[in-house]
Design a protein around this motif. Sequence first.
Motif, mmCIF file in Angstrom:
data_model
loop_
_atom_site.group_PDB
_atom_site.id
_atom_site.type_symbol
_atom_site.label_atom_id
_atom_site.label_comp_id
_atom_site.label_asym_id
_atom_site.label_seq_id
_atom_site.Cartn_x
_atom_site.Cartn_y
_atom_site.Cartn_z
ATOM 1 N N LEU A 1 -90.798 38.949 -59.617
ATOM 2 C CA LEU A 1 -92.105 38.480 -59.142
ATOM 3 C C LEU A 1 -93.233 39.322 -59.737
ATOM 4 O O LEU A 1 -94.297 38.784 -60.079
ATOM 5 N N ALA A 2 -92.996 40.643 -59.863
ATOM 6 C CA ALA A 2 -94.025 41.496 -60.462
ATOM 7 C C ALA A 2 -94.296 41.062 -61.901
ATOM 8 O O ALA A 2 -95.459 40.993 -62.329
ATOM 9 N N VAL A 3 -93.234 40.724 -62.646
ATOM 10 C CA VAL A 3 -93.427 40.235 -64.021
ATOM 11 C C VAL A 3 -94.222 38.928 -63.997
ATOM 12 O O VAL A 3 -95.119 38.703 -64.820
ATOM 13 N N THR B 1 -85.059 31.877 -63.445
ATOM 14 C CA THR B 1 -83.617 32.039 -63.240
ATOM 15 C C THR B 1 -83.328 33.345 -62.512
ATOM 16 O O THR B 1 -82.562 33.363 -61.537
ATOM 17 N N VAL B 2 -83.951 34.439 -62.976
ATOM 18 C CA VAL B 2 -83.706 35.731 -62.331
ATOM 19 C C VAL B 2 -84.100 35.666 -60.863
ATOM 20 O O VAL B 2 -83.365 36.103 -59.963
ATOM 21 N N MET B 3 -85.278 35.076 -60.589
ATOM 22 C CA MET B 3 -85.765 35.014 -59.205
ATOM 23 C C MET B 3 -84.830 34.206 -58.320
ATOM 24 O O MET B 3 -84.498 34.615 -57.207
ATOM 25 N N LEU B 4 -84.383 33.050 -58.834
ATOM 26 C CA LEU B 4 -83.572 32.173 -57.986
ATOM 27 C C LEU B 4 -82.179 32.755 -57.781
ATOM 28 O O LEU B 4 -81.625 32.655 -56.682
ATOM 29 N N ILE C 1 -80.700 33.547 -54.135
ATOM 30 C CA ILE C 1 -79.413 33.040 -53.642
ATOM 31 C C ILE C 1 -78.516 34.215 -53.246
ATOM 32 O O ILE C 1 -77.774 34.143 -52.263
ATOM 33 N N GLY C 2 -78.621 35.318 -53.997
ATOM 34 C CA GLY C 2 -77.867 36.511 -53.612
ATOM 35 C C GLY C 2 -78.280 37.025 -52.247
ATOM 36 O O GLY C 2 -77.429 37.407 -51.441
ATOM 37 N N LEU D 1 -89.040 26.713 -54.096
ATOM 38 C CA LEU D 1 -87.592 26.964 -54.115
ATOM 39 C C LEU D 1 -87.262 28.308 -53.454
ATOM 40 O O LEU D 1 -86.316 28.410 -52.660
ATOM 41 N N LEU D 2 -88.063 29.337 -53.776
ATOM 42 C CA LEU D 2 -87.818 30.648 -53.174
ATOM 43 C C LEU D 2 -87.998 30.571 -51.660
ATOM 44 O O LEU D 2 -87.219 31.140 -50.892
#
Lengths: 109, 196
Positions: free
Chosen positions: B38-40, B9-12, B16-17, A16-17
């Motif tokens: 991603l680090a988490v 959710t945070v990553m996506l 999108i931002g 997705l990313l």
Amino acid sequence: MFEPVPPSYWVALSALLFAAGAVGVLTRRSAILVFLSVELMLNAANLSLVAFANQWADAGAAVAMSGQTVVFVVLAIAAAEVAVGLGILVAIFRDRASTDVDVLSEVRA
Amino acid sequence: MLAFAALATVMLVGAIGVVTLRQPVHAALSLVGTLLALAVAYVQLNAGFLAAIQVIVYAGAIMVLFLFVIMLLALDGDAPPANLAWLRPAAWGAGGLAVVALLAVLLRDPLGPAAPAAIAEVFAGSGVGGVADQLFGRFVLSFHLVGVLLLTGVVAAVGLVQRKAGQAAEARARAGQAGAVPPDAPPLPGREPVEA
């Protein structure tokens, strides 16, 4: 601390990313935003590499750390790429006063 | 599973931002959020060393370079300045909160002399030993090539951006003629006339 999730979840998130980054590369007009989207795609690939490394470590493979080592190398290459790419952007901006990729389309052969 | 969902959710949202936000600075900060998430995720995948590298190199060094170039080129010139009166008290509040939290941690668990066993415990399972074994074993050629590549990249970036002495003086003279800047001011990158 965390209960583990199946590797396919991580790979799906990575896909997705990567797709979001690809959309950015195709739709943004400012070259610097295209560049940011490329970084997103690089990181998506890194996430799946780390997920695969974790999967092989769970399976007990001796070379399980190779995936993480490749991510390390990718990170170093990304750093060099950003330095050169942003240098090119600054040089182009001095010449054209714009980073709009539509304006720069005459660069193609 | 809940942790994974929150992380995804945070990553996506960050991704999108990056793709949709109009201001380059906002897009870059959005990417910083994705990189920290991603680090988490790397910590969750038993790659603590890579998580540290991700924060230091990617979210730190590389993104700072991006922000420098965005601000140097002044890409968001025509946007009206936002009213950020709340930012100053909020920054002081966040700073005070950080001081209190750090002191609380330190008082609860004071630093003793560092013991090798304690250090080994911190790095256990972070993958730093495994990555080192691979990097200086199977991947030793890649390691050396990356070193050469980084040096080449730095030299190339300096060479690309450097202006010859005559060009700089010429740009300054042109800016002086236009009357926009006094003749002795240093040339502003990216603000020169287009006919150059």
